[in-house]
Design an enzyme around this catalytic site. Structure first.
Site, mmCIF file in Angstrom:
data_model
loop_
_atom_site.group_PDB
_atom_site.id
_atom_site.type_symbol
_atom_site.label_atom_id
_atom_site.label_comp_id
_atom_site.label_asym_id
_atom_site.label_seq_id
_atom_site.Cartn_x
_atom_site.Cartn_y
_atom_site.Cartn_z
ATOM 1 N N CYS A 34 0.823 -1.205 0.000
ATOM 2 C CA CYS A 34 0.000 0.000 0.000
ATOM 3 C C CYS A 34 0.855 1.252 0.000
ATOM 4 C CB CYS A 34 -0.932 0.012 1.206
ATOM 5 S SG CYS A 34 -2.219 -1.237 1.138
ATOM 6 N N CYS A 103 -5.803 3.613 6.150
ATOM 7 C CA CYS A 103 -4.927 4.612 6.765
ATOM 8 C C CYS A 103 -5.275 4.808 8.235
ATOM 9 C CB CYS A 103 -5.033 5.943 6.032
ATOM 10 S SG CYS A 103 -4.472 5.886 4.319
#
Length: 149
Positions: A34, A103
């Protein structure tokens, strides 16, 4: 992909950035696929977070969630900081797009990793307080096939 005004503010003007030289708890989490890597530094005194800083390599949402998470735990007792969830971080930011939820999960995990490091440095097993730590962003949104990478 639309970001709230709070996300944009924490991205453009992040709070609590940098290294904390006298940190007694440091946690780093991330996922190479990611591309988001977060490092949280804690200065803990009398079981309370006296100071906190972060360094994040990643997208704007990763920076914003790190910034907001540090704001939410600064000055708090460890017991309260450990209750911080990714949902609370997202709520404080007025939401995140679904592909950026990972996140907020990384921000939560970085704080727990830093608190676990603090306990370990004190010679205390962190597991009863922090639980088992997971750093895999795939746990939170089904992998990088959803466009986060």
């Amino acid at each position: 992909m639309m970001y709230s005004a709070k996300v944009m503010d924490h991205f453009a003007n992040p709070r609590n950035t940098g290294v904390l030289p006298d940190a007694n708890g440091v946690g780093e989490v991330g996922n190479q696929q990611c591309g988001d890597i977060m490092k949280i530094y804690l200065k803990i005194e009398n079981d309370q977070i006296a100071d906190v800083r972060f360094q994040t390599f990643g997208c704007g949402a990763a920076i914003a969630t790190s910034s907001m998470a540090t704001e939410l735990i600064k000055g708090k007792p460890l017991s309260e900081a450990l209750k911080l969830t990714n949902g609370a971080v997202m709520e404080a930011l007025d939401g995140l797009p679904p592909v950026k939820v990972h996140c907020s999960v990384l921000a939560e995990q970085a704080i727990k990793a830093a608190i676990a490091d603090y306990y370990t440095r004190q010679g205390i097993d962190p597991t009863p307080f922090v639980g088992e730590l997971s750093e895999d962003c795939h746990d939170c949104h089904g992998g990088c096939d959803d466009g986060c990478c």
